[in-house]
Write an enzyme that holds these catalytic residues in place. Structure first.
Site, PDB file in Angstrom:
ATOM      1  N   ASP A   1      21.888   3.970  55.363  1.00 52.02           N
ATOM      2  CA  ASP A   1      23.306   4.429  55.187  1.00 52.02           C
ATOM      3  C   ASP A   1      23.830   3.577  54.533  1.00 52.02           C
ATOM      4  OD1 ASP A   1      22.870   6.358  57.445  1.00 52.02           O
ATOM      5  OD2 ASP A   1      24.771   5.731  58.668  1.00 52.02           O
TER       6      ASP A   1
ATOM      7  N   ASP B   1      17.141  -8.611  55.688  1.00 48.71           N
ATOM      8  CA  ASP B   1      18.146  -9.637  55.800  1.00 48.71           C
ATOM      9  C   ASP B   1      18.425 -10.139  53.829  1.00 48.71           C
ATOM     10  OD1 ASP B   1      16.012 -11.274  56.099  1.00 48.71           O
ATOM     11  OD2 ASP B   1      17.045 -12.789  56.946  1.00 48.71           O
TER      12      ASP B   1
ATOM     13  N   ASP C   1      17.150   3.289  59.499  1.00 45.68           N
ATOM     14  CA  ASP C   1      18.445   3.493  59.819  1.00 45.68           C
ATOM     15  C   ASP C   1      19.467   3.283  59.405  1.00 45.68           C
ATOM     16  OD1 ASP C   1      19.912   4.977  61.577  1.00 45.68           O
ATOM     17  OD2 ASP C   1      19.689   4.928  63.565  1.00 45.68           O
TER      18      ASP C   1
ATOM     19  N   LYS D   1      10.853  -8.240  59.207  1.00 46.57           N
ATOM     20  CA  LYS D   1      11.014  -9.100  59.780  1.00 46.57           C
ATOM     21  C   LYS D   1       9.992  -9.871  59.910  1.00 46.57           C
ATOM     22  CE  LYS D   1      14.671 -11.633  60.075  1.00 46.57           C
ATOM     23  NZ  LYS D   1      15.630 -12.542  59.314  1.00 46.57           N
TER      24      LYS D   1
ATOM     25  N   TYR E   1      13.469   2.199  69.079  1.00 48.30           N
ATOM     26  CA  TYR E   1      14.578   3.478  69.589  1.00 48.30           C
ATOM     27  C   TYR E   1      13.143   4.300  70.652  1.00 48.30           C
ATOM     28  CZ  TYR E   1      17.439   2.784  66.450  1.00 48.30           C
ATOM     29  OH  TYR E   1      18.573   2.389  65.084  1.00 48.30           O
TER      30      TYR E   1
END
Ligand code: NAD
Length: 361
Positions: A255, A227, A251, A195, A145
């Site tokens: 959620d 994942d 992020d 990852k 970001y």
């Protein structure tokens, strides 16, 4: 005489002012019962600041926040300001980014607890969410970001775009230390999500977290690929205690984790930096569709005030008093419109806040 803790209150837009005022009422009551002196300073951010001052975050607001012991934040944004360009200071959301960056708030903490009386509201089956009590720690000021280069450009073969994911060892270390410290205060389990089978930043992340973990032999540290973790979070959320991850994965996963609790309006968050000063806000947005109607669920904001007492004012007792009062009110069956079940009558924002104040020990 002890000095009063300075709390900057930034209600923002939409339902922000409604839920922040409810949270402040509960915070006030809990503080006065706990003998905690608070000194509030109010200011304007987001769309409200764009309208009043032509910018979402004024430099003096940032300076004010730098003097605060904690910031109680509502939410920002709304259709009125949606046309501003993505990078513009006229975008309400730029206030939050400016505060996070300006205050060095590198760790975003999102506790997800499913209250026993809210199990039926979850999107998952009751047996999957009963006793869920986890804390997502997301790196907040680095990674994809913020790293440069970040741009769109034209090549001989057409348009192209680039984002960059970069992490330095100190950036990973400081958020990992924070997560291990928090794990120590909880059930002493930490799962770091990355990852590492594909990304260099993740391989570095895993190595640094493992190294920090050696300083916390009492905390059981594990690593998972993002994942696999995204699936396991829905399969057996009770297995997790502290979940540590970088900005982009955090992020998305925070959620996903919030859906375990069923409603956006229920969940609090905290953003912390190197010291104890932090920014506390519910996880939801400004909900323009219900703003001004007095029906918003203030529990996420109220539980954010509890986190403020715990993490910025070091008053776990007062935080627990608020959390206990919220649980008792939910157990008594009081619900706002977003969480009522068939046949139940919802109560408004102010009524829930009153009930929570009355349920404080
Ligand atoms: P939202 O969280 O505001 O609302 C999503 C849905 O949940 C809406 O139907 C809303 O009515 C409901 N909802 C949210 N909070 C609730 C509460 N406390 N009680 C009852 N119902 C609640 O998300 P959105 O609709 O995607 O965004 C609306 C605006 O908020 C946008 O401008 C967005 O940019 C902004 N936003 C701000 C923040 C923030 O300030 N941290 C976070 C997310 C979105």
């Amino acid at each position: 005489m002890t000095t009063a803790a300075r709390i900057v209150v930034l209600p923002g837009d939409g339902i922000g002012p409604e839920v922040t005022s409810a949270a402040r009422r509960v915070l006030d009551a809990a503080a006065s019962r706990g003998g905690i002196a608070l000194d509030y300073v109010d200011d304007v951010v987001g769309g409200a600041a764009v309208d009043a001052y032509g910018v979402a975050l004024r430099p003096q607001t940032l300076r004010l926040c730098k003097t605060a012991d904690a910031i109680l934040f509502g939410a920002v944004g709304g259709p009125k300001w949606d046309d501003a360009a993505p990078d513009s200071k006229l975008r309400p959301g730029s206030a939050l980014l400016g505060l996070r960056k300006g205050l060095g708030l590198f760790a975003n903490l999102r506790p997800v607890r499913v209250d026993a009386s809210m199990v039926a509201t979850s999107a998952l089956r009751p047996e999957r969410v009963r006793d869920v009590d986890l804390l997502v720690v997301r790196e907040l000021t680095g990674g994809l970001y913020f790293s440069r280069p970040k741009r769109r450009y034209t090549t001989a073969r057409g348009e192209a775009a680039v984002d960059t994911m970069r992490y330095s060892t100190p950036e990973i270390e400081r958020v990992a230390v924070r997560a291990f410290e928090l794990a120590r205060q909880r059930r002493s389990k930490l799962c770091s999500v990355d990852k590492a089978n594909v990304l260099e930043t993740s391989r570095s992340w895993r190595a640094v977290v493992s190294r920090v973990g050696q300083r916390y032999p009492d905390v059981a540290c594990s690593h998972m690929l993002v994942d696999a973790f995204a699936m396991d979070l829905l399969r057996r959320p009770q297995a997790y205690d502290v979940v540590l991850t970088e900005n982009l994965f955090g992020d998305i996963l925070s959620d996903e984790a919030s859906m375990l609790a069923g409603a956006l309006g229920m969940l609090p968050s905290a953003s912390l930096g190197a010291g104890t000063a932090g920014l506390y806000e519910p996880i939801h947005g400004s909900a323009p569709d219900i703003a001004g109607k007095g029906v918003a669920n203030p529990i996420g904001a109220i539980l954010s005030a509890a986190l403020l007492l715990r993490w910025s004012l070091n008053r776990d007792d007062a935080a627990q008093a608020i959390e206990g009062a919220v649980s008792r009110v939910l157990a008594a069956g009081l619900r706002t419109a977003d969480t009522v079940r068939d046949g139940e009558t919802p109560v408004g924002t102010a009524a829930i806040a009153d009930a929570i104040v009355n349920a404080l020990p």
